[in-house]
Scaffold this motif. Structure first.
Motif, mmCIF file in Angstrom:
data_model
loop_
_atom_site.group_PDB
_atom_site.id
_atom_site.type_symbol
_atom_site.label_atom_id
_atom_site.label_comp_id
_atom_site.label_asym_id
_atom_site.label_seq_id
_atom_site.Cartn_x
_atom_site.Cartn_y
_atom_site.Cartn_z
ATOM 1 N N THR A 1 -5.565 9.284 0.941
ATOM 2 C CA THR A 1 -5.985 8.356 -0.099
ATOM 3 C C THR A 1 -4.842 7.390 -0.370
ATOM 4 O O THR A 1 -3.721 7.807 -0.655
ATOM 5 C CB THR A 1 -6.360 9.114 -1.392
ATOM 6 O OG1 THR A 1 -7.375 10.063 -1.078
ATOM 7 C CG2 THR A 1 -6.867 8.155 -2.455
ATOM 8 N N LEU B 1 -1.334 7.677 -2.023
ATOM 9 C CA LEU B 1 -1.483 8.092 -3.410
ATOM 10 C C LEU B 1 -1.119 9.563 -3.617
ATOM 11 O O LEU B 1 -0.593 9.936 -4.665
ATOM 12 C CB LEU B 1 -2.924 7.830 -3.870
ATOM 13 C CG LEU B 1 -3.195 7.804 -5.356
ATOM 14 C CD1 LEU B 1 -2.296 6.807 -6.073
ATOM 15 C CD2 LEU B 1 -4.651 7.469 -5.614
ATOM 16 N N GLN C 1 -3.405 3.732 -2.291
ATOM 17 C CA GLN C 1 -3.499 2.772 -3.391
ATOM 18 C C GLN C 1 -2.989 1.455 -2.838
ATOM 19 O O GLN C 1 -1.896 1.413 -2.263
ATOM 20 C CB GLN C 1 -2.658 3.219 -4.588
ATOM 21 C CG GLN C 1 -2.710 2.298 -5.782
ATOM 22 C CD GLN C 1 -4.054 2.347 -6.490
ATOM 23 O OE1 GLN C 1 -4.710 3.366 -6.529
ATOM 24 N NE2 GLN C 1 -4.461 1.225 -7.046
ATOM 25 N N GLN D 1 -8.342 1.961 -4.591
ATOM 26 C CA GLN D 1 -8.078 3.112 -3.741
ATOM 27 C C GLN D 1 -8.889 2.985 -2.460
ATOM 28 O O GLN D 1 -10.000 2.457 -2.460
ATOM 29 C CB GLN D 1 -8.445 4.409 -4.454
ATOM 30 C CG GLN D 1 -7.506 4.757 -5.581
ATOM 31 C CD GLN D 1 -7.823 6.102 -6.193
ATOM 32 O OE1 GLN D 1 -8.635 6.864 -5.692
ATOM 33 N NE2 GLN D 1 -7.180 6.390 -7.309
ATOM 34 N N THR E 1 0.855 -1.194 0.000
ATOM 35 C CA THR E 1 0.000 0.000 0.000
ATOM 36 C C THR E 1 0.886 1.237 0.000
ATOM 37 O O THR E 1 1.931 1.254 0.639
ATOM 38 C CB THR E 1 -0.907 0.005 1.251
ATOM 39 O OG1 THR E 1 -1.678 -1.193 1.259
ATOM 40 C CG2 THR E 1 -1.831 1.189 1.272
#
Length: 141
Positions: free
Chosen positions: A81, A53, A83, A123, A50
């Motif tokens: 946020t 973002l 990813q 996301q 992870t």
């Protein structure tokens, strides 16, 4: 007469400076609380596979009743946020055990997931929230 006017002007300036201090001090305190809360959320370790973002563009808000309640509450909310290649269940497990101190209490964590993209990732918006009763900041009254 000049001395009297000088004393009046000095008294007015002193009163205005005191009033300014009473108004600004709670704002500076709550802004510092928000900044520290934001840093604690960003410093919390991310789950494996992870990434943040938008690492330079976090969302930190301080305002009255962000949770749409009533009353005079000061609310702090931080959103990041991510990813990730992990499943929503894996992300939930990671953040269910999160212990992030809020501005006053332990932060409440809420997760929002997007659908899986074509590359197999998704996301995730991580929202950390804390609140306390009004304590002098006019923005929460």
């Amino acid at each position: 007469m000049r001395i009297l006017w000088g004393c009046v002007v000095a008294a007015v300036i002193t009163a205005l400076a005191g009033l300014f201090f009473l108004i600004v001090k709670p704002q500076l305190r709550d802004n510092a609380r928000l900044d520290a809360f934001y840093e604690r959320v960003l410093d919390y370790p991310l789950p494996p596979s992870t990434r943040n973002l938008f690492p330079m563009d976090g969302d930190a808000i301080f305002d009255k009743n962000l949770s749409m309640g009533s009353g005079s509450y000061c609310d702090y909310r931080v959103r990041i946020t991510l990813q990730t290649a992990l499943t929503p269940q894996e992300i939930r497990r990671h953040y269910d055990s999160a212990s992030i101190p809020g501005a006053e209490e332990e932060a409440m964590i809420t997760l929002y997931f997007s659908d899986e993209d074509s590359a197999g990732g998704r996301q995730v918006i991580v929202e950390a929230y804390d609140s306390h009763d009004w304590d002098g900041d006019w923005r929460c009254f």
